[in-house]
Design an enzyme around this catalytic site. Structure first.
Site, short mmCIF file in Angstrom:
data_model
loop_
_atom_site.label_atom_id
_atom_site.label_comp_id
_atom_site.label_asym_id
_atom_site.label_seq_id
_atom_site.Cartn_x
_atom_site.Cartn_y
_atom_site.Cartn_z
N CYS A 1 0.86 -1.15 -0.15
CA CYS A 1 -0.09 -0.03 -0.18
C CYS A 1 0.85 1.15 0.06
CB CYS A 1 -0.90 0.12 1.26
SG CYS A 1 -0.22 -0.61 2.44
N HIS B 1 -3.02 6.17 4.77
CA HIS B 1 -1.37 6.60 5.10
C HIS B 1 -0.92 7.73 4.45
CE1 HIS B 1 -1.56 2.13 6.02
NE2 HIS B 1 -0.81 1.64 5.15
N1 LIG Z 1 -4.95 -3.75 5.21
C1 LIG Z 1 -4.13 -2.92 4.03
O1 LIG Z 1 -4.09 -1.80 4.08
C2 LIG Z 1 -3.63 -3.98 3.22
C3 LIG Z 1 -3.14 -3.29 2.15
C4 LIG Z 1 -2.48 -3.91 0.97
C5 LIG Z 1 -2.58 -5.32 1.15
N2 LIG Z 1 -3.01 -5.88 2.34
C6 LIG Z 1 -2.95 -7.50 2.40
O2 LIG Z 1 -4.35 -8.00 2.20
C7 LIG Z 1 -4.45 -9.11 3.06
C8 LIG Z 1 -5.51 -9.04 3.82
O3 LIG Z 1 -5.35 -7.86 4.76
P1 LIG Z 1 -6.61 -7.69 5.78
O4 LIG Z 1 -6.10 -6.28 6.14
O5 LIG Z 1 -7.99 -7.64 4.86
O6 LIG Z 1 -6.55 -8.63 6.96
P2 LIG Z 1 -7.94 -9.25 7.68
O7 LIG Z 1 -8.93 -7.93 7.98
O8 LIG Z 1 -7.20 -9.84 8.87
O9 LIG Z 1 -8.65 -10.29 6.62
C9 LIG Z 1 -8.14 -11.29 6.24
C10 LIG Z 1 -9.07 -12.23 5.42
O10 LIG Z 1 -8.40 -13.52 5.07
C11 LIG Z 1 -9.22 -14.45 5.14
N3 LIG Z 1 -8.63 -15.98 5.46
C12 LIG Z 1 -7.46 -16.13 6.29
N4 LIG Z 1 -6.95 -17.45 6.44
C13 LIG Z 1 -7.56 -18.05 5.10
C14 LIG Z 1 -7.51 -19.07 4.53
N5 LIG Z 1 -6.72 -20.04 5.02
N6 LIG Z 1 -8.31 -19.11 3.42
C15 LIG Z 1 -9.12 -18.37 3.13
N7 LIG Z 1 -9.46 -17.24 3.37
C16 LIG Z 1 -8.28 -17.04 4.69
C17 LIG Z 1 -10.11 -14.36 6.34
O11 LIG Z 1 -11.16 -15.19 6.57
P3 LIG Z 1 -11.78 -15.22 8.14
O12 LIG Z 1 -12.71 -13.91 8.39
O13 LIG Z 1 -12.41 -16.59 7.94
O14 LIG Z 1 -10.67 -15.40 9.09
C18 LIG Z 1 -10.31 -12.70 5.93
O15 LIG Z 1 -11.17 -12.60 5.17
C19 LIG Z 1 -2.96 -9.30 3.75
O16 LIG Z 1 -2.18 -10.30 3.00
C20 LIG Z 1 -2.42 -8.01 3.62
O17 LIG Z 1 -1.00 -7.98 3.77
C21 LIG Z 1 -3.21 -5.32 3.19
#
Ligand SMILES: NC(=O)c1ccc[n+]([C@@H]2O[C@H](COP(=O)([O-])OP(=O)(O)OC[C@H]3O[C@@H](n4cnc5c(N)ncnc54)[C@H](OP(=O)(O)O)[C@@H]3O)[C@@H](O)[C@H]2O)c1
Length: 331
Positions: A126, A235
């Protein structure tokens, strides 16, 4: 068109659903995928409910594209399974970003490198995305030598649990499960992702390495300090850029105001400058405090803000899908 959203119950996944709806991506059916504990839950898209399924069922339903935001481990395990079934994957995790066989794409910068052969496409970090969107037109015009960046990053960048920690601390609940090693409310942590042997964090090295890869220029030197602050809107980045060639400040402002996806907010006398509270929920990258670095020639200071869940993740991923669609690269 059937679209799988892997990580549909998470912060980024929820935003992906919103962005797909807002931008009227031609979706006929959403296939939400999450971890086992969420299978059977309902996810809303354009007023309709869709049931969360496991990845095997999702692949059987033959989506045209799968947008992943479910963490690096899930991506490493599942993205190849979708790709092998001929389903292009756009992945938000860091799992594939520096893999030399995978493209790392910010549509405004390098979408034209994508071909039908690209079955796993990486969405950058990001904090890198918002910086390169602004850097690209400046690099084309003046050629960037070196960038010094300090970030002020939202807790939403760590996922749902981090937002819960901030608000629990704010309401006086000190027993909340801590995502960060310290209190985040009323604090500032000079620490994002894990520390590496060179003393930098992984987030800092992502900014260095991903910038070179996206811009297609290894000569751009980047040094970063990445910092977590107790905000939720997006950010912010203080960016100092040294160029090979000199620039005219008015021309820089003009160039940025003509750049797709960039909005200039630069009227300090009237207190107008980018802030996360205003960037929240927006797809654009905001830039202001445009000024010369008076300590050395050919050097510019900028303040860049974007919603990390939008342009930093969901919007960028959906824009990649839009590009694939417009070029006939989606089945
Ligand atoms: N937040 C940011 O600003 C941002 C920016 C760029 C990239 N990212 C990336 O995007 C990803 C998610 O971030 P987030 O902030 O959305 O995290 P989050 O709110 O913790 O959400 C994680 C998601 O992944 C799912 N998940 C976890 N284990 C899984 C599995 N084994 N199979 C299928 N689904 C699974 C979770 O499902 P459950 O609800 O069932 O646990 C939930 O839907 C990360 O890789 C992060 O690095 C985040």
């Amino acid at each position: 068109m059937k679209i799988a959203v892997v990580g549909a119950t998470g912060l980024v996944g929820t935003e992906i659903l919103k962005v797909l709806a807002e931008r009227n991506f031609p979706v006929t059916e959403i296939i939400p995928v999450a971890s086992e504990k969420s299978i059977g839950k309902q996810v809303e898209f354009k007023g309709k409910q869709f049931t969360v399924v496991g990845y095997e069922d999702a692949i059987k339903m033959k989506p045209a594209v799968a947008i992943f935001s479910a963490g690096g481990c899930t991506s490493l395990a599942l993205a190849p399974k979708f790709a092998e079934a001929g389903i292009p994957v756009i992945d938000n995790s860091s799992a594939w970003r520096m893999d030399p066989t995978k493209k790392l794409v910010v549509p405004e910068v390098n979408a034209d490198t994508l071909t039908v052969e690209d079955k796993i496409i990486a969405n950058p970090n990001c904090s890198t995305i918002q910086m390169v969107v602004v850097m690209k037109p400046l690099h084309d015009k003046y050629k960037i030598k070196r960038v010094v960046v300090s970030t002020y990053q939202s807790v939403t960048g760590t996922g749902k649990a981090a937002v819960d920690q901030l608000f629990a601390e704010r309401s006086g609940d000190e027993e909340v499960k801590k995502v960060y090693p310290h209190k985040i409310d009323l604090n500032v942590l000079p620490h994002i992702d894990v520390f590496l042997d060179n003393g930098y964090t992984k987030e800092e090295m992502k900014m260095t390495n991903e910038t070179k890869k996206i811009m297609g220029d290894d000569s751009i030197a980047v040094t970063a300090t990445t910092v977590r602050i107790p905000t939720i809107g997006g950010h912010s980045e203080a960016v100092n850029i040294e160029f090979e060639n000199d620039f005219d400040l008015a021309e820089v402002t003009q160039l940025l105001s003509e750049t797709e996806g960039v909005i200039v907010q630069d009227d300090p006398k009237n207190f107008i400058y980018p802030m996360p509270i205003n960037a929240h929920g927006k797809d654009e990258v905001f830039v202001g405090r445009i000024r010369r670095d008076e300590s050395q020639p050919k050097t510019l200071n900028l303040w860049i803000v974007a919603d990390n869940l939008r342009k930093g993740a969901a919007t960028n991923a959906v824009q990649i899908a839009e590009y694939l669609l417009s070029k006939g690269l989606l089945a």
